[in-house]
Design an enzyme around this catalytic site. Structure first.
Site, PDB file in Angstrom:
ATOM      1  N   GLY A  46       0.848  -1.359   0.002  1.00 25.50           N
ATOM      2  CA  GLY A  46      -0.044  -0.080   0.111  1.00 25.50           C
ATOM      3  C   GLY A  46       0.863   1.503   0.180  1.00 25.50           C
ATOM      4  O   GLY A  46       1.997   1.324   0.373  1.00 25.50           O
ATOM      5  N   GLN A  51       2.945  10.088   1.379  1.00 22.45           N
ATOM      6  CA  GLN A  51       4.115   9.353   1.473  1.00 22.45           C
ATOM      7  C   GLN A  51       4.956   9.705  -0.008  1.00 22.45           C
ATOM      8  O   GLN A  51       6.212   9.334  -0.057  1.00 22.45           O
ATOM      9  CB  GLN A  51       3.940   7.941   1.434  1.00 22.45           C
ATOM     10  N   CYS A  88       6.190  -0.064   7.155  1.00 18.06           N
ATOM     11  CA  CYS A  88       5.656   0.851   6.352  1.00 18.06           C
ATOM     12  C   CYS A  88       6.886   1.242   5.396  1.00 18.06           C
ATOM     13  O   CYS A  88       7.869   1.365   6.035  1.00 18.06           O
ATOM     14  CB  CYS A  88       5.363   1.941   7.148  1.00 18.06           C
ATOM     15  N   LEU A  89       6.604   1.615   4.141  1.00 18.41           N
ATOM     16  CA  LEU A  89       7.756   2.053   3.433  1.00 18.41           C
ATOM     17  C   LEU A  89       8.434   3.376   3.844  1.00 18.41           C
ATOM     18  O   LEU A  89       9.428   3.811   3.468  1.00 18.41           O
ATOM     19  CB  LEU A  89       7.164   2.141   1.814  1.00 18.41           C
ATOM     20  N   HIS A 130      -4.065   1.015   7.817  1.00 19.00           N
ATOM     21  CA  HIS A 130      -2.780   1.896   7.895  1.00 19.00           C
ATOM     22  C   HIS A 130      -2.809   2.777   6.660  1.00 19.00           C
ATOM     23  O   HIS A 130      -2.056   4.151   6.979  1.00 19.00           O
ATOM     24  CB  HIS A 130      -1.779   0.612   7.470  1.00 19.00           C
ATOM     25  N   GLU A 131      -3.473   2.758   5.765  1.00 23.29           N
ATOM     26  CA  GLU A 131      -3.000   3.698   4.512  1.00 23.29           C
ATOM     27  C   GLU A 131      -3.983   5.091   4.831  1.00 23.29           C
ATOM     28  O   GLU A 131      -3.591   6.122   4.502  1.00 23.29           O
ATOM     29  CB  GLU A 131      -3.478   3.053   2.993  1.00 23.29           C
ATOM     30  N   HIS A 134      -2.349   7.287   7.255  1.00 19.02           N
ATOM     31  CA  HIS A 134      -1.418   8.264   6.504  1.00 19.02           C
ATOM     32  C   HIS A 134      -2.177   9.557   5.971  1.00 19.02           C
ATOM     33  O   HIS A 134      -1.446  10.503   6.176  1.00 19.02           O
ATOM     34  CB  HIS A 134      -0.950   7.416   5.295  1.00 19.02           C
TER      35      HIS A 134
HETATM   36 CO    CO Z   1       2.637   3.143   5.705  1.00 18.79          CO
END
Ligand code: CO
Length: 150
Positions: A46, A51, A88-89, A130-131, A134
């Site tokens: 995701g 991000q 998480c990226l 999670h997304e 963000h």
């Molecule tokens: Co993330």
């Protein structure tokens, strides 16, 4: 299409709330294409627009069932609890146990500006939560019960 740079923890943009998309114009379509490519390239499940430095309410997800694009996503129903290890990226080198619902129902718009609902369990339920976090400037490390450094 182009890869976009993934912002990492410490970058203030990750902490800011994203704005609603009022018109799905060319820029939004390019953003979505770039986010899909960037997520795939980074082997992520995701990615949310902040991000890649864009404070707009756009999320892409792929838990292995094909890409999902969510514009202005909103959680409308949740059930249950599950605790799983998340990463998480934008938070490289860390993982943490996070408590999430086992079932989530989300309302969103697609790239054609049609409203739809998506229901997720297991990994998809986690990714949706999670997304969407963000988009409100929240990272999993804020709510994790424990953090592991890899
Ligand atoms: Co993330």
């Amino acid at each position: 299409m182009a890869l976009r740079q993934i912002r990492t923890e410490g970058d203030e943009i990750l902490r800011k709330p994203s704005r609603e998309i009022t018109k799905i114009n060319h820029n939004v379509k390019i953003l979505v294409e770039d986010m899909l490519e960037t997520m795939e390239h980074a082997n992520g499940v995701g990615l949310a627009a902040p991000q890649v430095g864009i404070l707009k309410r756009v999320v892409v997800i792929n838990v292995g069932e094909g890409p999902l694009v969510l514009i202005n996503p909103e959680i409308v129903e949740t059930q249950g609890e599950q605790i799983n290890l998340e990463g998480c990226l934008s938070v490289p080198g860390k993982a943490g146990e996070v408590n999430r619902p086992t079932y989530v129902k989300v309302k969103a718009q697609n790239i054609e500006d049609d409203m739809f609902f998506v229901e997720g369990t297991e990994l998809l339920a986690i990714a949706l939560c999670h997304e969407i976090d963000h988009l409100d400037g929240q990272l999993f490390i804020d709510i994790a019960e424990s953090i592991e450094e890899e």
